[in-house]
Design an enzyme around this catalytic site. Structure first.
Site, mmCIF file in Angstrom:
data_model
loop_
_atom_site.group_PDB
_atom_site.id
_atom_site.type_symbol
_atom_site.label_atom_id
_atom_site.label_comp_id
_atom_site.label_asym_id
_atom_site.label_seq_id
_atom_site.Cartn_x
_atom_site.Cartn_y
_atom_site.Cartn_z
ATOM 1 N N LYS A 1 -71.780 -50.155 -236.473
ATOM 2 C CA LYS A 1 -70.742 -49.578 -235.558
ATOM 3 C C LYS A 1 -69.738 -48.475 -236.714
ATOM 4 O O LYS A 1 -70.279 -49.042 -237.683
ATOM 5 C CB LYS A 1 -69.518 -49.659 -235.354
ATOM 6 C CG LYS A 1 -69.863 -51.227 -234.012
ATOM 7 C CD LYS A 1 -70.335 -50.089 -232.791
ATOM 8 C CE LYS A 1 -70.497 -50.806 -231.860
ATOM 9 N NZ LYS A 1 -71.876 -51.520 -231.282
ATOM 10 N N SER B 1 -75.305 -48.126 -227.951
ATOM 11 C CA SER B 1 -74.097 -47.906 -227.984
ATOM 12 C C SER B 1 -73.910 -46.639 -229.659
ATOM 13 O O SER B 1 -72.849 -46.327 -229.476
ATOM 14 C CB SER B 1 -73.256 -48.621 -228.890
ATOM 15 O OG SER B 1 -74.107 -49.690 -229.832
#
EC number: 3.4.21.88
Length: 235
Positions: A193, A155
């Site tokens: 993230k 990701s």
């Protein structure tokens, strides 16, 4: 106010600089202070750096400079006024001359930092804390307390973070927009993230066009650290 170990360390560093012009290695500091690991030395150096007693010279793993001694921190008003006016202290003159006389040599000091496991959904960082450790070059770590996580998934590949990389994380519970953080969501799952805030919400952005951003209420997200560096092993 410095602890006894912090005081002992800054004295040892200053003495070594005066004698040789080279700051001691992490191993030498560990032995001099009778510490069990280099991680303890790293924590002491970070604390002294944050308090303005020493600084690390850039791009040199073994280069330390003493900015002030514990005595100078509680010096007389006259001495403080002289310092604020740009008049260097005798101790700083001596240390500066020693550093200038001989450039610090590079060193391959390595620290053992906690490796908490793979950063993947379903396991809070605390649940896997203390499983093992990871050797990391000291030059990769700045001030503060650090731990490592093995990255799972793709990701964040557009940010250069790949499956199997080791993310070096500086412990903190705050971060600015746009920084890459370890975020604990609903006290259940940890994720790596980009952190962004908008319209009173927290958005966790991936770095892969195949994934969508995750949006939460601020109370759902707890920052547990921010990315300080990466290690990659090639097989």
């Amino acid at each position: 106010m410095l602890t006894a170990k912090q005081h002992e360390l800054i004295r040892f560093i200053q003495t070594r600089l005066e004698e040789t012009g080279i700051s001691p290695s992490f191993e030498e500091m560990k032995e001099a202070l009778d510490l069990k690991s280099k991680s303890g030395v790293h924590r002491l150096i970070s604390a002294l750096e944050e308090r303005g007693f020493i600084r690390r010279l850039p791009n040199r793993a073994r280069a330390l400079e003493v900015l002030k001694t514990p005595e100078e921190a509680v010096s007389s008003p006259r001495a403080r006024n002289a310092a604020s006016a740009g008049v260097p202290s005798a101790a700083n003159d001596l240390v500066g001359a020693a550093v200038a006389a001989r450039a610090p040599e590079p060193a391959n000091d390595v620290l053992e930092i906690p490796l908490h496991g793979r950063i993947a959904a379903g396991a809070p960082i605390e649940a896997i804390e203390g499983q093992s450790s990871l050797p990391v070059p000291a030059a990769l770590l700045g001030p503060g307390d650090h731990y490592a996580l093995e990255v799972s998934g793709d990701s964040m590949i557009e940010a250069g973070i790949f499956d199997g990389d080791y993310a070096l994380i500086r412990r903190t519970d705050t971060a600015r927009d746009g920084e890459i953080v370890v975020a604990l969501v609903d006290n259940e799952e940890a994720t790596l993230k980009f952190l962004r805030r908008e319209n009173g919400r927290v958005r966790l952005d991936p770095a892969n066009a195949s994934y969508e951003a995750q949006i939460y209420n601020p109370t759902q997200v707890q920052v547990q650290g921010k990315l300080a560096g990466l290690l990659r092993r090639y097989h």
